[in-house]
Design a protein around this motif. Structure first.
Motif, PDB file in Angstrom:
ATOM      1  N   MET A 127       3.851  11.560   3.515  1.00 53.97           N
ATOM      2  CA  MET A 127       3.429  10.749   2.354  1.00 53.97           C
ATOM      3  C   MET A 127       4.274   9.481   2.255  1.00 53.97           C
ATOM      4  O   MET A 127       3.746   8.393   2.027  1.00 53.97           O
ATOM      5  CB  MET A 127       3.566  11.560   1.071  1.00 53.97           C
TER       6      MET A 127
ATOM      7  N   ARG B 221       5.690   7.914   4.524  1.00 50.91           N
ATOM      8  CA  ARG B 221       5.351   7.019   5.633  1.00 50.91           C
ATOM      9  C   ARG B 221       3.936   6.457   5.509  1.00 50.91           C
ATOM     10  O   ARG B 221       3.505   5.674   6.348  1.00 50.91           O
ATOM     11  CB  ARG B 221       5.498   7.763   6.966  1.00 50.91           C
ATOM     12  N   GLY B 222       3.206   6.883   4.474  1.00 49.50           N
ATOM     13  CA  GLY B 222       1.841   6.386   4.273  1.00 49.50           C
ATOM     14  C   GLY B 222       0.806   7.116   5.097  1.00 49.50           C
ATOM     15  O   GLY B 222      -0.351   6.703   5.158  1.00 49.50           O
ATOM     16  N   ASN B 223       1.206   8.212   5.734  1.00 43.60           N
ATOM     17  CA  ASN B 223       0.270   8.987   6.546  1.00 43.60           C
ATOM     18  C   ASN B 223      -0.359  10.061   5.656  1.00 43.60           C
ATOM     19  O   ASN B 223       0.082  11.215   5.639  1.00 43.60           O
ATOM     20  CB  ASN B 223       1.009   9.607   7.737  1.00 43.60           C
ATOM     21  N   LEU B 224      -1.369   9.651   4.904  1.00 44.33           N
ATOM     22  CA  LEU B 224      -1.950  10.521   3.892  1.00 44.33           C
ATOM     23  C   LEU B 224      -2.655  11.741   4.475  1.00 44.33           C
ATOM     24  O   LEU B 224      -2.588  12.834   3.897  1.00 44.33           O
ATOM     25  CB  LEU B 224      -2.914   9.733   3.011  1.00 44.33           C
TER      26      LEU B 224
ATOM     27  N   ARG C 225      -4.084   9.202  -3.932  1.00 48.07           N
ATOM     28  CA  ARG C 225      -3.847   8.069  -3.021  1.00 48.07           C
ATOM     29  C   ARG C 225      -4.970   7.919  -2.016  1.00 48.07           C
ATOM     30  O   ARG C 225      -5.364   6.796  -1.676  1.00 48.07           O
ATOM     31  CB  ARG C 225      -2.503   8.230  -2.308  1.00 48.07           C
ATOM     32  N   GLN C 226      -5.481   9.044  -1.511  1.00 48.10           N
ATOM     33  CA  GLN C 226      -6.600   8.961  -0.575  1.00 48.10           C
ATOM     34  C   GLN C 226      -7.828   8.367  -1.261  1.00 48.10           C
ATOM     35  O   GLN C 226      -8.521   7.544  -0.666  1.00 48.10           O
ATOM     36  CB  GLN C 226      -6.925  10.347   0.003  1.00 48.10           C
TER      37      GLN C 226
ATOM     38  N   ARG D 103      -7.277   4.677  -1.621  1.00 46.82           N
ATOM     39  CA  ARG D 103      -7.414   4.008  -0.321  1.00 46.82           C
ATOM     40  C   ARG D 103      -8.883   3.902   0.071  1.00 46.82           C
ATOM     41  O   ARG D 103      -9.322   2.866   0.579  1.00 46.82           O
ATOM     42  CB  ARG D 103      -6.617   4.753   0.750  1.00 46.82           C
TER      43      ARG D 103
END
Length: 176
Positions: free
Chosen positions: A99, A101-104, A134-135, A138
């Protein structure tokens, strides 16, 4: 003048402080891990997975690219060994690291793994709600970007049709 700190600012500051603490502790954790690996080999026993976990989690918190990747590999290896009593801690660490690292997608995968093993894990439930939100954000941003691109393409197409339509129409009138 200083502006009031936002939640995002506070989280960023907390992560930076946590990363600094992890970097300061990293050499000690690495040394403990190396000693454990050596001693376990001498004693013909498995390594202490708590020491491995502490080293892996510290690596993940440093926010260094190489260190974080190594931490993720170690945490995944602990889970795969299937002999650590605190698999939920490993899964939580993996989810939180991905999370951050932005790797949802990976964050969600590990959060859901955690919740399958510990359905009432309060931090896991919170993290799961966060990753889903967040997903969704996005996805909405991606849809908006696609909508804007389609609108721009439509306008460009209309302009081109207008230019070509008027220039070809003008030629036809001149020929008659």
């Amino acid at each position: 003048t200083s502006f009031p700190m936002t939640e995002a600012d506070g989280l960023a500051e907390a992560r930076a402080e946590e990363a600094q603490i992890a970097r300061e502790a990293l050499s000690q954790r690495a040394e403990a891990w190396e000693e454990e690996v050596t001693q376990a080999a001498r004693d013909y026993r498995d390594v202490d997975l708590t020491i491995k976990f502490q080293y892996a989690w510290t690596l993940c918190k440093t926010q260094g690219e190489h260190e974080t990747r190594l931490g993720i590999q170690l945490l995944e290896a602990i889970i795969e060994e299937n002999r650590y009593d605190h698999v939920d801690d490993c899964a939580y660490c993996l989810a939180a690291t991905h999370m951050a690292r932005g790797n949802l997608a990976e964050g969600r995968r590990w959060t859901e793994f955690l919740l399958r093993h510990s359905p009432d894990h309060s931090a896991g439930l919170t993290l799961h709600r966060t990753v889903l939100a967040r997903q969704k954000d996005r996805e909405q941003a991606n849809l908006q970007a696609i909508g804007v691109a389609a609108a721009v393409a439509g306008v460009a197409g209309a302009v081109l049709l207008g230019v070509f339509g008027s220039s070809s129409g003008g030629r036809q009138r001149g020929r008659r």
